[in-house]
Motif scaffolding. Structure first.
Motif, PDB file in Angstrom:
ATOM      1  N   LEU A 261       0.786  -1.313  -0.069  1.00  0.00           N
ATOM      2  CA  LEU A 261       0.038   0.146  -0.052  1.00  0.00           C
ATOM      3  C   LEU A 261       0.804   1.068  -0.094  1.00  0.00           C
ATOM      4  CD1 LEU A 261      -3.020  -1.223   2.343  1.00  0.00           C
ATOM      5  CD2 LEU A 261      -3.075  -0.416  -0.103  1.00  0.00           C
ATOM      6  N   ILE A 262       2.018   1.047   0.759  1.00  0.00           N
ATOM      7  CA  ILE A 262       2.975   2.203   0.741  1.00  0.00           C
ATOM      8  C   ILE A 262       3.241   2.672  -0.622  1.00  0.00           C
ATOM      9  CG2 ILE A 262       5.350   3.074   1.211  1.00  0.00           C
ATOM     10  CD1 ILE A 262       4.799   2.035   4.158  1.00  0.00           C
ATOM     11  N   SER A 263       3.590   1.509  -1.469  1.00  0.00           N
ATOM     12  CA  SER A 263       4.136   1.686  -2.886  1.00  0.00           C
ATOM     13  C   SER A 263       2.919   2.461  -3.852  1.00  0.00           C
ATOM     14  CB  SER A 263       4.605   0.185  -3.417  1.00  0.00           C
ATOM     15  OG  SER A 263       5.606  -0.305  -3.017  1.00  0.00           O
ATOM     16  N   PHE A 264       1.665   1.785  -3.686  1.00  0.00           N
ATOM     17  CA  PHE A 264       0.424   2.438  -4.250  1.00  0.00           C
ATOM     18  C   PHE A 264       0.182   3.954  -3.911  1.00  0.00           C
ATOM     19  CE2 PHE A 264      -4.424   2.860  -4.275  1.00  0.00           C
ATOM     20  CZ  PHE A 264      -4.239   2.735  -5.614  1.00  0.00           C
ATOM     21  N   PHE A 265       0.546   4.158  -2.530  1.00  0.00           N
ATOM     22  CA  PHE A 265       0.295   5.484  -2.288  1.00  0.00           C
ATOM     23  C   PHE A 265       1.423   6.498  -2.690  1.00  0.00           C
ATOM     24  CE2 PHE A 265      -1.620   3.910   1.909  1.00  0.00           C
ATOM     25  CZ  PHE A 265      -2.825   3.554   1.322  1.00  0.00           C
ATOM     26  N   GLU A 266       2.615   6.142  -2.936  1.00  0.00           N
ATOM     27  CA  GLU A 266       3.786   6.665  -3.268  1.00  0.00           C
ATOM     28  C   GLU A 266       3.331   7.193  -4.874  1.00  0.00           C
ATOM     29  OE1 GLU A 266       7.259   5.392  -0.635  1.00  0.00           O
ATOM     30  OE2 GLU A 266       6.840   4.304  -2.610  1.00  0.00           O
ATOM     31  N   TYR A 267       2.813   5.976  -5.701  1.00  0.00           N
ATOM     32  CA  TYR A 267       2.453   6.304  -7.043  1.00  0.00           C
ATOM     33  C   TYR A 267       1.419   7.059  -7.118  1.00  0.00           C
ATOM     34  CZ  TYR A 267      -0.071   5.268 -11.268  1.00  0.00           C
ATOM     35  OH  TYR A 267      -0.688   5.490 -12.576  1.00  0.00           O
ATOM     36  N   LEU A 268       0.535   7.258  -6.261  1.00  0.00           N
ATOM     37  CA  LEU A 268      -0.556   8.413  -6.202  1.00  0.00           C
ATOM     38  C   LEU A 268      -0.406   9.601  -6.197  1.00  0.00           C
ATOM     39  CD1 LEU A 268      -3.217   6.401  -4.277  1.00  0.00           C
ATOM     40  CD2 LEU A 268      -3.258   6.522  -6.880  1.00  0.00           C
ATOM     41  N   GLU A 269       0.638   9.621  -5.062  1.00  0.00           N
ATOM     42  CA  GLU A 269       1.402  10.926  -5.035  1.00  0.00           C
ATOM     43  C   GLU A 269       1.959  11.747  -6.029  1.00  0.00           C
ATOM     44  OE1 GLU A 269       3.457  11.798  -1.354  1.00  0.00           O
ATOM     45  OE2 GLU A 269       1.296  12.398  -0.327  1.00  0.00           O
ATOM     46  N   SER A 270       2.820  10.809  -6.963  1.00  0.00           N
ATOM     47  CA  SER A 270       3.342  11.282  -8.002  1.00  0.00           C
ATOM     48  C   SER A 270       2.405  11.514  -9.198  1.00  0.00           C
ATOM     49  CB  SER A 270       4.345   9.848  -8.787  1.00  0.00           C
ATOM     50  OG  SER A 270       3.451   8.791  -9.223  1.00  0.00           O
ATOM     51  N   LYS A 271       1.203  11.187  -9.016  1.00  0.00           N
ATOM     52  CA  LYS A 271       0.135  11.560 -10.030  1.00  0.00           C
ATOM     53  C   LYS A 271      -0.915  12.865  -9.381  1.00  0.00           C
ATOM     54  CE  LYS A 271       1.361   8.420 -13.113  1.00  0.00           C
ATOM     55  NZ  LYS A 271       1.655   8.890 -14.414  1.00  0.00           N
ATOM     56  N   GLY A 272      -0.109  13.235  -8.433  1.00  0.00           N
ATOM     57  CA  GLY A 272      -0.971  14.734  -8.070  1.00  0.00           C
ATOM     58  C   GLY A 272      -2.015  14.246  -6.721  1.00  0.00           C
ATOM     59  N   TYR A 273      -2.094  13.137  -6.504  1.00  0.00           N
ATOM     60  CA  TYR A 273      -2.946  12.821  -5.171  1.00  0.00           C
ATOM     61  C   TYR A 273      -2.176  13.353  -3.935  1.00  0.00           C
ATOM     62  CZ  TYR A 273      -5.955  10.369  -8.333  1.00  0.00           C
ATOM     63  OH  TYR A 273      -6.819   9.653  -9.441  1.00  0.00           O
ATOM     64  N   GLN A 274      -3.138  13.490  -2.983  1.00  0.00           N
ATOM     65  CA  GLN A 274      -2.271  13.773  -1.647  1.00  0.00           C
ATOM     66  C   GLN A 274      -2.754  12.786  -0.604  1.00  0.00           C
ATOM     67  OE1 GLN A 274      -4.117  17.894  -0.456  1.00  0.00           O
ATOM     68  NE2 GLN A 274      -2.311  18.805  -2.033  1.00  0.00           N
ATOM     69  N   ILE A 275      -1.809  12.245  -0.241  1.00  0.00           N
ATOM     70  CA  ILE A 275      -1.902  11.028   0.837  1.00  0.00           C
ATOM     71  C   ILE A 275      -1.424  11.293   2.384  1.00  0.00           C
ATOM     72  CG2 ILE A 275      -1.689   8.625   1.372  1.00  0.00           C
ATOM     73  CD1 ILE A 275      -3.092   8.910  -1.172  1.00  0.00           C
ATOM     74  N   GLN A 276      -2.386  11.856   2.981  1.00  0.00           N
ATOM     75  CA  GLN A 276      -2.035  12.916   4.148  1.00  0.00           C
ATOM     76  C   GLN A 276      -1.269  12.011   5.020  1.00  0.00           C
ATOM     77  OE1 GLN A 276      -5.599  14.621   5.943  1.00  0.00           O
ATOM     78  NE2 GLN A 276      -6.555  14.673   3.763  1.00  0.00           N
ATOM     79  N   PHE A 277      -1.315  10.832   5.028  1.00  0.00           N
ATOM     80  CA  PHE A 277      -0.709   9.865   6.142  1.00  0.00           C
ATOM     81  C   PHE A 277       0.334   9.144   5.571  1.00  0.00           C
ATOM     82  CE2 PHE A 277      -4.498   7.791   4.265  1.00  0.00           C
ATOM     83  CZ  PHE A 277      -3.698   6.801   3.925  1.00  0.00           C
ATOM     84  N   LEU A 278       0.817   9.376   4.389  1.00  0.00           N
ATOM     85  CA  LEU A 278       1.765   8.336   3.644  1.00  0.00           C
ATOM     86  C   LEU A 278       3.120   8.370   4.652  1.00  0.00           C
ATOM     87  CD1 LEU A 278       2.971   6.500   1.390  1.00  0.00           C
ATOM     88  CD2 LEU A 278       3.635   8.693   0.390  1.00  0.00           C
ATOM     89  N   SER A 279       3.528   9.518   5.276  1.00  0.00           N
ATOM     90  CA  SER A 279       4.835   9.349   6.036  1.00  0.00           C
ATOM     91  C   SER A 279       4.578   8.561   7.286  1.00  0.00           C
ATOM     92  CB  SER A 279       5.339  10.884   6.291  1.00  0.00           C
ATOM     93  OG  SER A 279       4.483  11.525   6.916  1.00  0.00           O
ATOM     94  N   SER A 280       3.228   8.435   7.588  1.00  0.00           N
ATOM     95  CA  SER A 280       2.993   7.867   9.079  1.00  0.00           C
ATOM     96  C   SER A 280       2.542   6.233   8.829  1.00  0.00           C
ATOM     97  CB  SER A 280       1.834   8.355   9.572  1.00  0.00           C
ATOM     98  OG  SER A 280       2.078   9.919   9.916  1.00  0.00           O
ATOM     99  N   CYS A 281       2.742   5.835   7.667  1.00  0.00           N
ATOM    100  CA  CYS A 281       2.125   4.358   7.567  1.00  0.00           C
ATOM    101  C   CYS A 281       2.758   3.370   8.248  1.00  0.00           C
ATOM    102  CB  CYS A 281       2.191   3.960   5.833  1.00  0.00           C
ATOM    103  SG  CYS A 281       1.278   4.799   4.969  1.00  0.00           S
ATOM    104  N   SER A 282       4.042   3.388   8.354  1.00  0.00           N
ATOM    105  CA  SER A 282       4.859   2.572   9.260  1.00  0.00           C
ATOM    106  C   SER A 282       4.486   2.656  10.558  1.00  0.00           C
ATOM    107  CB  SER A 282       6.265   2.631   8.980  1.00  0.00           C
ATOM    108  OG  SER A 282       6.655   2.273   7.559  1.00  0.00           O
ATOM    109  N   LYS A 283       4.462   3.995  11.148  1.00  0.00           N
ATOM    110  CA  LYS A 283       4.207   4.099  12.511  1.00  0.00           C
ATOM    111  C   LYS A 283       2.565   3.552  12.783  1.00  0.00           C
ATOM    112  CE  LYS A 283       6.969   7.981  13.499  1.00  0.00           C
ATOM    113  NZ  LYS A 283       6.939   9.605  13.648  1.00  0.00           N
TER     114      LYS A 283
END
Length: 281
Positions: A81-103
């Motif tokens: 899911l982190i890989s998917f979220f990183e891809y989405l951000e590269s396409k202009g989406y905003q994943i507010q919690f991406l940096s917190s996924c592991s926590k």
């Protein structure tokens, strides 16, 4: 979990991610795709920009509590899911919690304590009694209500559990819509008592919220608890009546000794169906 079909927009996003993934990496995409589908379906395909850390936490919790996913698998879900979220951000989406996924993952692991290997194991009788008594002692009536309906009605997932609330309960019976057929579930005396104490949810609540609350079970026993463990305990503690073949818990009020007439042939039969004037010839 992924039985529901994604809508067209979600299918397109997933297809584009699949093309991107296949062009950049040669790893098998099927497992990753299943993880992403499960997450999107869980969130009811909410606007991606509006997804929150709470959505993610509830999803991971549900996977552990309901699907009994082990430690290795839940870590895999997080990585995919982190890989998917990183891809989405590269396409202009905003994943507010991406940096917190592991926590968030670490928090779920700490709270739910997923096993190293996947297996369901029943409670011993003594441990089961102590578990229920602890929930009663600390007035965790909602948790005990969930425990009892899973145990008594053989509910295997939060989709089923969420249907048991005031909107479906009347005169001691739950009337549940199952594939457009109404099925009746008679509340036990304990469940009725818990309802009187406010243990039953007053309204329909999200499956993720239920899963999040179920992970609190482990605070009242000395082991990890998932739905499969409760169902294994039910299988161990419920007996089949030799006359009507219905299953009843192995407690005295459910059974009577029945004399077949000459005093020489006696057996246990259920009180509910067989003893109350309905014995089959």
């Amino acid at each position: 979990m992924a039985k529901k079909k994604l809508n067209i927009k979600s299918q397109q996003i997933l297809l584009e991610f699949k093309d991107y993934r296949e062009n950049t990496q040669n790893k098998n995409f099927k497992t990753m795709e299943a993880s992403i589908k499960n997450f999107l379906i869980f969130t009811n395909e909410k606007d991606i920009n509006l997804l929150t850390s709470n959505d993610y936490c509830e999803f991971l919790t549900k996977m552990v509590m309901e699907e009994n996913i082990n430690l290795k698998t839940i870590k895999g879900y997080n990585s995919y899911l982190i890989s998917f979220f990183e891809y989405l951000e590269s396409k202009g989406y905003q994943i507010q919690f991406l940096s917190s996924c592991s926590k968030i993952l670490d928090s779920v692991i700490e709270e739910c304590n997923p096993a190293e290997g996947k297996s369901n194991s029943p409670f011993s009788l003594a441990a089961w009694v102590a578990f229920r008594q602890n929930l009663e002692k600390y007035e965790e009536y909602e948790l005990l209500f969930y425990l009892e309906i899973i145990y008594q009605f053989e509910l295997s997932n939060t989709t089923q559990i969420k249907k048991f609330n005031y909107s479906t309960y009347k005169d001691g019976v739950f009337h549940i819509d199952e594939n457009n057929t109404i099925k009746s579930y008679k509340a036990t005396n304990l469940i009725k008592d818990l309802i009187e104490k406010g243990g039953m949810p007053s309204k329909d609540i999200k499956e993720g919220t239920i899963a999040y609350r179920l992970q609190k079970f482990r605070k009242y026993t000395n082991r990890k608890v998932v739905i499969g463990d409760i169902l294994q305990t039910r299988m161990q503690n419920f007996f089949k009546c030799p006359n009507c073949c219905n299953l009843y818990e192995s407690i005295p009020e459910n059974w009577v000794i029945f004399d077949y007439g000459d005093g020489n042939v006696k057996t246990l039969v259920c009180r509910t169906v067989c003893y109350e004037g309905k014995i089959n010839d």
